[in-house]
Motif scaffolding. Structure first.
Motif, PDB file in Angstrom:
ATOM      1  N   LEU A 144       0.840  -1.209   0.000  1.00  0.00           N
ATOM      2  CA  LEU A 144       0.000   0.000   0.000  1.00  0.00           C
ATOM      3  C   LEU A 144       0.873   1.256   0.000  1.00  0.00           C
ATOM      4  N   ARG A 145       1.972   1.211   0.771  1.00  0.00           N
ATOM      5  CA  ARG A 145       2.868   2.393   0.791  1.00  0.00           C
ATOM      6  C   ARG A 145       3.504   2.600  -0.575  1.00  0.00           C
ATOM      7  N   LEU A 146       3.968   1.498  -1.193  1.00  0.00           N
ATOM      8  CA  LEU A 146       4.612   1.608  -2.506  1.00  0.00           C
ATOM      9  C   LEU A 146       3.625   2.137  -3.547  1.00  0.00           C
ATOM     10  N   ALA A 147       2.367   1.670  -3.469  1.00  0.00           N
ATOM     11  CA  ALA A 147       1.356   2.110  -4.436  1.00  0.00           C
ATOM     12  C   ALA A 147       1.102   3.612  -4.281  1.00  0.00           C
ATOM     13  N   ALA A 148       1.064   4.079  -3.029  1.00  0.00           N
ATOM     14  CA  ALA A 148       0.831   5.509  -2.793  1.00  0.00           C
ATOM     15  C   ALA A 148       2.012   6.326  -3.315  1.00  0.00           C
ATOM     16  N   GLU A 149       3.238   5.845  -3.051  1.00  0.00           N
ATOM     17  CA  GLU A 149       4.434   6.595  -3.475  1.00  0.00           C
ATOM     18  C   GLU A 149       4.573   6.636  -4.997  1.00  0.00           C
ATOM     19  N   SER A 150       4.293   5.504  -5.648  1.00  0.00           N
ATOM     20  CA  SER A 150       4.565   5.433  -7.092  1.00  0.00           C
ATOM     21  C   SER A 150       3.313   5.588  -7.947  1.00  0.00           C
ATOM     22  N   GLY A 151       2.155   5.688  -7.299  1.00  0.00           N
ATOM     23  CA  GLY A 151       0.934   5.991  -8.047  1.00  0.00           C
ATOM     24  C   GLY A 151       0.393   4.859  -8.900  1.00  0.00           C
ATOM     25  N   PHE A 152       0.541   3.608  -8.442  1.00  0.00           N
ATOM     26  CA  PHE A 152      -0.075   2.526  -9.215  1.00  0.00           C
ATOM     27  C   PHE A 152      -1.295   1.966  -8.483  1.00  0.00           C
ATOM     28  N   THR A 153      -2.114   1.258  -9.248  1.00  0.00           N
ATOM     29  CA  THR A 153      -3.290   0.601  -8.684  1.00  0.00           C
ATOM     30  C   THR A 153      -2.921  -0.809  -8.260  1.00  0.00           C
ATOM     31  N   ILE A 154      -3.344  -1.205  -7.069  1.00  0.00           N
ATOM     32  CA  ILE A 154      -3.197  -2.602  -6.640  1.00  0.00           C
ATOM     33  C   ILE A 154      -4.475  -3.324  -7.037  1.00  0.00           C
ATOM     34  N   PHE A 155      -4.329  -4.360  -7.846  1.00  0.00           N
ATOM     35  CA  PHE A 155      -5.487  -5.195  -8.160  1.00  0.00           C
ATOM     36  C   PHE A 155      -5.444  -6.388  -7.221  1.00  0.00           C
ATOM     37  N   GLU A 156      -6.279  -6.347  -6.207  1.00  0.00           N
ATOM     38  CA  GLU A 156      -6.312  -7.396  -5.180  1.00  0.00           C
ATOM     39  C   GLU A 156      -7.326  -8.451  -5.640  1.00  0.00           C
ATOM     40  N   ASP A 157      -6.826  -9.547  -6.169  1.00  0.00           N
ATOM     41  CA  ASP A 157      -7.655 -10.577  -6.820  1.00  0.00           C
ATOM     42  C   ASP A 157      -7.831 -11.705  -5.795  1.00  0.00           C
ATOM     43  N   ASP A 158      -9.019 -11.769  -5.185  1.00  0.00           N
ATOM     44  CA  ASP A 158      -9.131 -12.513  -3.921  1.00  0.00           C
ATOM     45  C   ASP A 158     -10.264 -13.551  -3.895  1.00  0.00           C
ATOM     46  N   PRO A 159     -10.297 -14.473  -4.858  1.00  0.00           N
ATOM     47  CA  PRO A 159     -11.419 -15.421  -4.856  1.00  0.00           C
ATOM     48  C   PRO A 159     -11.354 -16.458  -3.740  1.00  0.00           C
ATOM     49  N   TYR A 160     -10.182 -16.589  -3.071  1.00  0.00           N
ATOM     50  CA  TYR A 160     -10.022 -17.660  -2.069  1.00  0.00           C
ATOM     51  C   TYR A 160     -10.152 -17.166  -0.635  1.00  0.00           C
ATOM     52  N   LEU A 161     -10.499 -15.889  -0.469  1.00  0.00           N
ATOM     53  CA  LEU A 161     -10.577 -15.270   0.870  1.00  0.00           C
ATOM     54  C   LEU A 161     -11.252 -16.165   1.913  1.00  0.00           C
ATOM     55  N   ASP A 162     -12.413 -16.713   1.582  1.00  0.00           N
ATOM     56  CA  ASP A 162     -13.209 -17.442   2.592  1.00  0.00           C
ATOM     57  C   ASP A 162     -12.821 -18.912   2.725  1.00  0.00           C
ATOM     58  N   ILE A 163     -11.874 -19.366   1.889  1.00  0.00           N
ATOM     59  CA  ILE A 163     -11.518 -20.799   1.939  1.00  0.00           C
ATOM     60  C   ILE A 163     -10.270 -20.976   2.808  1.00  0.00           C
ATOM     61  N   ARG A 164     -10.309 -20.418   4.001  1.00  0.00           N
ATOM     62  CA  ARG A 164      -9.184 -20.595   4.936  1.00  0.00           C
ATOM     63  C   ARG A 164      -9.512 -21.750   5.859  1.00  0.00           C
ATOM     64  N   PHE A 165      -8.583 -22.732   5.949  1.00  0.00           N
ATOM     65  CA  PHE A 165      -8.829 -23.820   6.895  1.00  0.00           C
ATOM     66  C   PHE A 165      -7.789 -23.919   8.003  1.00  0.00           C
ATOM     67  N   ALA A 166      -6.804 -23.037   8.019  1.00  0.00           N
ATOM     68  CA  ALA A 166      -5.859 -22.980   9.147  1.00  0.00           C
ATOM     69  C   ALA A 166      -5.391 -21.536   9.311  1.00  0.00           C
ATOM     70  N   GLY A 167      -5.012 -21.175  10.527  1.00  0.00           N
ATOM     71  CA  GLY A 167      -4.465 -19.833  10.773  1.00  0.00           C
ATOM     72  C   GLY A 167      -5.549 -18.766  10.806  1.00  0.00           C
ATOM     73  N   ALA A 168      -5.122 -17.544  11.180  1.00  0.00           N
ATOM     74  CA  ALA A 168      -6.078 -16.443  11.339  1.00  0.00           C
ATOM     75  C   ALA A 168      -6.139 -15.597  10.072  1.00  0.00           C
ATOM     76  N   PRO A 169      -7.348 -15.099   9.722  1.00  0.00           N
ATOM     77  CA  PRO A 169      -7.452 -14.256   8.533  1.00  0.00           C
ATOM     78  C   PRO A 169      -6.698 -12.934   8.697  1.00  0.00           C
ATOM     79  N   LEU A 170      -6.224 -12.375   7.596  1.00  0.00           N
ATOM     80  CA  LEU A 170      -5.508 -11.099   7.621  1.00  0.00           C
ATOM     81  C   LEU A 170      -6.396 -10.028   6.997  1.00  0.00           C
ATOM     82  N   PRO A 171      -6.208  -8.774   7.411  1.00  0.00           N
ATOM     83  CA  PRO A 171      -7.015  -7.712   6.788  1.00  0.00           C
ATOM     84  C   PRO A 171      -6.707  -7.599   5.284  1.00  0.00           C
TER      85      PRO A 171
END
Ligand code: PLP
Length: 363
Positions: free
Chosen positions: A160-187
């Motif tokens: 996020l910091r790099l995107a703000a500094e260099s002015g690019f868009t982050i495309f967060e492609d997240d189809p697997y978000l809900d398929i977590r079976f171990a560990g804690a979710p991250l923001p």
């Protein structure tokens, strides 16, 4: 071969798709809103589902556009931001269809290494310092396709910091978000974004079923409104019937149940695959992921995937070659999807794969 065992398909097997629940959701959808389902509707998607998605992500509905699968969302975003010779950052390795979509638009690809914590943001920082000014960085943050890894919290913030500094868009492609079976979710990066740097995509393909073809984009109001116009000019509107079914499936609690079913099945399959690989292919290097659909396996240097894939096919097992996910490299790696195979098929499939590896070694 008739009984081919496929580690190639990143799709849920039929036994973990709630077909009866979908039938009931369809009946409820036609009952509740016949006019809404049968009309063209609008390019932003079926409005009740759009509102539901907005609530899930804690954003205003104007920031959401529901599409026919998230690949349609990718295509709209690429058409909006990528012109011939645009610099684009991709993960190394990454989803083969991302490479295809960007190549079709003649984007200039800059692959950045993915390690156990996701994309190496120090390597990206060095690329930016060398003067490259990307329009877009494509990132699969959770249970990456094909590597199975998850981007760490610290690296999400660094991106996020790099995107703000260099002015690019982050495309967060997240189809697997809900398929977590171990560990804690991250923001998500979307929820930490303060200046519309992130465009987020997700999908119901991995939690409901891919045939429903419902995915979506969340972004700043300006870019979503631009993409909404592009969508109107492309197809007037996406499939209202499918979206209304997903909406009914979601509000009835069937979606949460389906996510639990998929998680439990995939956890078992991933662990079984890991156990079998350790037993049958002790030279293979891999990590059992904390979620998602895929396990990435690095094989010894004397195993070349151009020989291995046909040898595996001859023995009735389908895999995807590592080279499909890279601009360069991947000759000694394969992606194994454990989503469409039962534990018994995994056992037999890995035995066949190990036999194919033995056959091509050193050849
Ligand atoms: C990272 C990634 N994005 C998008 C998709 C495609 O999703 P959809 O079925 O919603 O078009 C996939 C499917 O494998 C994927 O792995």
């Amino acid at each position: 071969m008739a009984d081919t065992i496929s580690f190639a398909r990143g799709a849920p097997s039929l036994d973990i798709v709630n077909v009866d629940g979908l039938k009931q959701a369809a009946a409820r959808a036609f009952e509740a809103d016949p006019a809404g389902l049968t009309a063209y509707g609008t390019s932003v998607g079926y409005v009740p589902l759009r509102n539901w998605i907005a609530e899930k992500h804690g954003v205003a509905a104007e920031r959401v556009l529901v599409t026919n699968g998230s690949l349609q969302a990718d295509a709209f975003l690429f058409d909006t931001l990528v012109t011939p010779d645009s610099d684009v950052v991709v993960e190394r390795p990454t989803y083969d269809r991302t490479l295809l979509g960007l190549r079709n638009r003649r984007g200039k690809l800059h692959p950045v290494t993915v390690d156990d914590n996701g994309i190496d943001t120090e390597e990206l920082a060095a690329l930016l310092a060398s003067g490259v000014r990307p329009a877009l960085a494509h990132i699969i943050p959770n249970f990456q396709n094909p590597a199975g890894v998850t981007l760490s919290a610290a690296r999400r913030q660094h991106l996020l910091r790099l995107a703000a500094e260099s002015g690019f868009t982050i495309f967060e492609d997240d189809p697997y978000l809900d398929i977590r079976f171990a560990g804690a979710p991250l923001p998500t990066m979307l929820e930490q974004d303060t200046d519309d740097r992130v465009v987020y995509a997700s999908s119901f393909s991995k939690t409901v079923c891919p045939g429903i073809r419902v995915g979506y984009l969340v972004g700043g109001t300006e870019i979503i409104s631009r993409i909404g116009k592009l969508a109107t000019n492309t197809y007037i509107s996406p499939n209202m019937v499918a979206q209304a079914i997903v909406y009914q499936f979601a509000v009835s609690g069937q979606l949460d149940q389906s996510i639990k079913t998929v998680r439990a099945a995939l956890a078992e399959r991933a662990n079984r695959l890991g156990d079998m690989l350790r037993a049958e292919l002790p030279d293979a290097r891999f990590q059992v992921p904390d979620g998602g659909y895929f396990l990435w396996v690095e094989l010894p240097d004397d195993v070349h995937v151009d020989k291995l894939a046909p040898a595996a096919a001859d023995r009735g097992v389908a895999i995807v070659k590592g080279t499909d996910f890279l601009v360069e490299g991947g000759e000694h790696a394969v992606r194994l999807a454990y989503s469409a195979v039962t534990p018994a098929q995994i056992e037999e499939g890995v035995r066949r794969l190990a036999d194919a590896v033995r056959a091509v070694r050193g050849g």
